[in-house]
Design a protein around this motif. Structure first.
Motif, short mmCIF file in Angstrom:
data_model
loop_
_atom_site.label_atom_id
_atom_site.label_comp_id
_atom_site.label_asym_id
_atom_site.label_seq_id
_atom_site.Cartn_x
_atom_site.Cartn_y
_atom_site.Cartn_z
N SER A 154 0.82 -1.21 0.00
CA SER A 154 0.00 0.00 0.00
C SER A 154 0.86 1.26 0.00
O SER A 154 0.47 2.28 -0.58
CB SER A 154 -0.93 0.01 1.21
OG SER A 154 -1.85 -1.05 1.13
N ALA A 155 2.00 1.21 0.66
CA ALA A 155 2.84 2.40 0.80
C ALA A 155 3.71 2.67 -0.44
O ALA A 155 3.96 3.84 -0.76
CB ALA A 155 3.73 2.27 2.03
N LEU A 156 4.17 1.63 -1.10
CA LEU A 156 5.06 1.83 -2.24
C LEU A 156 4.44 2.71 -3.34
O LEU A 156 5.13 3.61 -3.84
CB LEU A 156 5.53 0.49 -2.81
CG LEU A 156 6.60 -0.22 -1.98
CD1 LEU A 156 6.90 -1.60 -2.56
CD2 LEU A 156 7.88 0.60 -1.89
N THR A 203 3.07 14.41 4.88
CA THR A 203 3.39 13.01 5.13
C THR A 203 2.33 12.33 5.98
O THR A 203 1.95 11.18 5.72
CB THR A 203 4.78 12.87 5.77
OG1 THR A 203 5.75 13.46 4.90
CG2 THR A 203 5.15 11.42 6.01
N ASP A 204 1.81 13.01 7.01
CA ASP A 204 0.79 12.40 7.87
C ASP A 204 -0.49 12.11 7.09
O ASP A 204 -1.11 11.05 7.28
CB ASP A 204 0.46 13.29 9.07
CG ASP A 204 1.56 13.26 10.13
OD1 ASP A 204 2.40 12.33 10.12
OD2 ASP A 204 1.58 14.18 10.98
N GLN A 206 -3.99 8.03 4.32
CA GLN A 206 -4.58 7.46 3.11
C GLN A 206 -4.07 6.04 2.87
O GLN A 206 -4.82 5.14 2.52
CB GLN A 206 -4.30 8.34 1.89
CG GLN A 206 -4.92 7.81 0.61
CD GLN A 206 -6.43 7.67 0.70
OE1 GLN A 206 -7.11 8.61 1.07
NE2 GLN A 206 -6.95 6.50 0.36
N VAL A 207 -2.77 5.85 3.08
CA VAL A 207 -2.19 4.51 2.90
C VAL A 207 -2.78 3.55 3.93
O VAL A 207 -3.08 2.40 3.61
CB VAL A 207 -0.65 4.55 2.97
CG1 VAL A 207 -0.05 3.15 3.00
CG2 VAL A 207 -0.09 5.35 1.80
N GLY A 251 2.30 7.70 15.19
CA GLY A 251 2.62 6.37 15.70
C GLY A 251 1.99 5.25 14.90
O GLY A 251 2.13 4.09 15.25
N SER A 252 1.29 5.58 13.82
CA SER A 252 0.63 4.53 13.05
C SER A 252 1.65 3.62 12.37
O SER A 252 2.81 3.99 12.18
CB SER A 252 -0.31 5.14 12.01
OG SER A 252 0.42 5.61 10.89
N LEU A 253 1.20 2.46 12.00
CA LEU A 253 2.03 1.48 11.32
C LEU A 253 2.67 2.09 10.08
O LEU A 253 3.88 2.00 9.88
CB LEU A 253 1.18 0.26 10.95
CG LEU A 253 1.82 -0.79 10.05
CD1 LEU A 253 2.95 -1.46 10.79
CD2 LEU A 253 0.79 -1.80 9.62
N VAL A 254 1.88 2.74 9.26
CA VAL A 254 2.40 3.29 8.01
C VAL A 254 3.36 4.45 8.29
O VAL A 254 4.37 4.60 7.62
CB VAL A 254 1.25 3.71 7.07
CG1 VAL A 254 1.77 4.41 5.83
CG2 VAL A 254 0.43 2.48 6.67
N SER A 255 3.07 5.25 9.30
CA SER A 255 3.97 6.35 9.66
C SER A 255 5.33 5.83 10.10
O SER A 255 6.35 6.48 9.90
CB SER A 255 3.37 7.22 10.76
OG SER A 255 2.24 7.90 10.28
#
Length: 176
Positions: free
Chosen positions: A33-35, A93-94, A99-100, A123-127
């Motif tokens: 999802s992040a890539l 970035t946040d 969204q991711v 602190g989220s996983l994606v962050s």
């Protein structure tokens, strides 16, 4: 194999999952999802000649050898990753991470936000994942530019060449 799959194949998912405190399936979904967000942001930056030149210079500063001998996640420079994110997304970035997170929840089959380490905020996983992935993506691009067969090998600083390479990476996402 798509280029996204090539990047993913270089990442030791068990180690990544352990660092993030999630299972491997969730770690893989987060990376998948992040890539596209990272590559899409880079592609946007490469749209202008100044942005393309800046991106080409930044790519040259990242070692294409990062993957040689296996990727050591502990050796990643997370401060560098945060700087890369700042250049890609500015102050957004946040919002990108949120969204991711939402995209990842959909990829995991509608897992409610928060159920798999998701959720907004720093602190989220994606962050926590994005600063790890940014130098990995830059090293992957450096490898492509240094003769890895990407369309930019003849003109790495041209906006069209970088955009073509980034577009080809994003184009491989159609079947995800």
């Amino acid at each position: 194999m798509s280029e996204i799959d090539e990047i993913l194949a270089q990442i030791p998912l068990p180690s990544l999952a352990a660092q993030l405190g999630v299972d491997e399936r969730t770690a893989e979904a987060a990376v998948r999802s992040a890539l596209p967000a990272l590559v899409g942001g880079l592609q946007s930056n490469a749209a202008s000649p100044d942005g393309a030149a800046s991106l080409a210079g930044a790519i040259e500063q990242h070692p294409a050898t990062l993957f040689d001998g296996g990727l050591d996640l502990g050796g990643l420079d997370l401060d560098d990753g945060a700087k890369i994110l700042g250049h890609i997304f500015g102050g957004g970035t946040d919002q990108v991470a949120q969204q991711v997170d939402a995209d990842m929840g959909a990829q995991l089959g509608g897992v409610p936000e928060g159920a798999a380490g998701l959720g907004g905020g720093s602190g989220s996983l994606v962050s926590r994942l994005l600063p790890m992935l940014a130098p990995i993506v830059m090293a992957f691009l450096a490898k492509r530019l240094q003769g890895g067969g990407g369309p930019t090998s003849s003109a790495p600083s041209s906006g069209g060449g970088l955009q073509d390479m980034l577009g080809s990476i994003l184009g491989g996402l159609g079947g995800r």
